[in-house]
Motif scaffolding. Structure first.
Motif, PDB file in Angstrom:
ATOM      1  N   ARG A 172     -23.594  -8.671   9.515  1.00  0.00           N
ATOM      2  CA  ARG A 172     -24.105  -7.946  10.616  1.00  0.00           C
ATOM      3  C   ARG A 172     -25.400  -7.250  10.071  1.00  0.00           C
ATOM      4  O   ARG A 172     -25.578  -6.360   9.149  1.00  0.00           O
ATOM      5  N   ASP A 217     -26.587  -9.687  15.122  1.00  0.00           N
ATOM      6  CA  ASP A 217     -27.639  -8.293  15.032  1.00  0.00           C
ATOM      7  C   ASP A 217     -26.601  -6.961  15.116  1.00  0.00           C
ATOM      8  O   ASP A 217     -25.251  -7.000  14.797  1.00  0.00           O
ATOM      9  N   ALA A 218     -27.447  -6.015  15.168  1.00  0.00           N
ATOM     10  CA  ALA A 218     -26.534  -4.734  15.430  1.00  0.00           C
ATOM     11  C   ALA A 218     -25.574  -4.401  16.580  1.00  0.00           C
ATOM     12  O   ALA A 218     -24.757  -3.846  16.289  1.00  0.00           O
ATOM     13  N   THR A 223     -28.327  -4.815  10.508  1.00  0.00           N
ATOM     14  CA  THR A 223     -28.793  -3.579  11.227  1.00  0.00           C
ATOM     15  C   THR A 223     -30.099  -3.213  10.729  1.00  0.00           C
ATOM     16  O   THR A 223     -30.773  -3.626   9.812  1.00  0.00           O
ATOM     17  N   GLY A 224     -30.744  -2.437  11.575  1.00  0.00           N
ATOM     18  CA  GLY A 224     -32.262  -1.782  11.043  1.00  0.00           C
ATOM     19  C   GLY A 224     -33.335  -2.638  11.285  1.00  0.00           C
ATOM     20  O   GLY A 224     -34.277  -2.561  10.732  1.00  0.00           O
TER      21      GLY A 224
END
Length: 217
Positions: free
Chosen positions: A211, A44-45, A213-214
């Motif tokens: 990865r 994840d982020a 994001t968001g």
């Protein structure tokens, strides 16, 4: 009278059979030598392992290799879709058995597949054919909290990441250039899968990290 000839015929047949076996083994080894593996790590982020991300490999050749699955179900149990996320190749038919004591009304308005199974109990006699790739979001017209996803992929090479590591491995992938796509239910609705180019070697393992994001909570 012809006892001397019989052994020679048997030996010849034996050699022929042995040659056939050797040829089959060599063919198998050769085909296995021209397939690599892909290991993908999804986070994840914050860089933490991300569970339930779907990764799949896309290419013109992969699309030619797609075969539908048989006997696939997405049930309703305890007023939930089980599994909550189902990944199937294009052309797969899916049954939606209702195993609850209450009736459900399953539907989807997604462009990849619009359908409706009106208020029912038990198992509908006709499965739903998922004949177009994309994300299909499911709901129940009676129970608003019920949400499920069917991800229809145009590839035989796909997997979901486990919670512990966020890593998956795809085996027996023919060598070539692919687009690695990564999707998660927490992507905003309508957001396409993340993608990156990936080359799979004839032998060995191609490594990739993604990865995401968001993602929504």
């Amino acid at each position: 009278m012809r006892q001397g000839g019989a052994p020679r015929l048997g030996a010849s047949a034996g050699r022929g059979a042995l040659c056939s076996v050797v040829l089959a083994v060599l063919t198998l080894l050769a085909s296995g030598a021209h397939a690599g593996a892909v290991q993908v790590e999804v986070s994840d982020a914050a860089g933490k392992p991300l569970a339930d991300a779907v990764v799949f490999l896309d290419s013109a050749e992969a699309r030619k290799q797609v075969r539908p699955l048989a006997g696939v179900e997405m049930a309703q149990e305890k007023r939930q879709f089980v599994p909550g996320v189902l990944v199937v190749p294009v052309g797969t038919e899916v049954l939606f058995p209702n195993r609850d004591s209450v009736r459900h009304h399953v539907y989807s308005f997604s462009p990849a597949k619009k359908f409706e199974l009106k208020l029912y109990s038990g198992t509908p006699s006709n499965p739903v054919l998922f004949d177009k790739s994309g994300v299909v979001v499911l709901g129940c017209n009676i129970h608003d909290q019920m949400v499920g996803w069917v991800l229809v992929v145009d590839s035989p090479h796909y997997a979901r990441t486990p919670a512990a590591t966020g890593k998956v491995q795809l085996d027996n992938v023919p060598p070539g250039t692919y687009t690695l796509r990564t999707w998660h239910t927490r992507l905003p609705v309508g957001t396409p899968a993340l993608e990156q180019a990936l080359t799979v070697p004839a032998t060995g393992t191609a490594m990739a990290s993604v990865r995401m994001t968001g993602l929504q909570p």
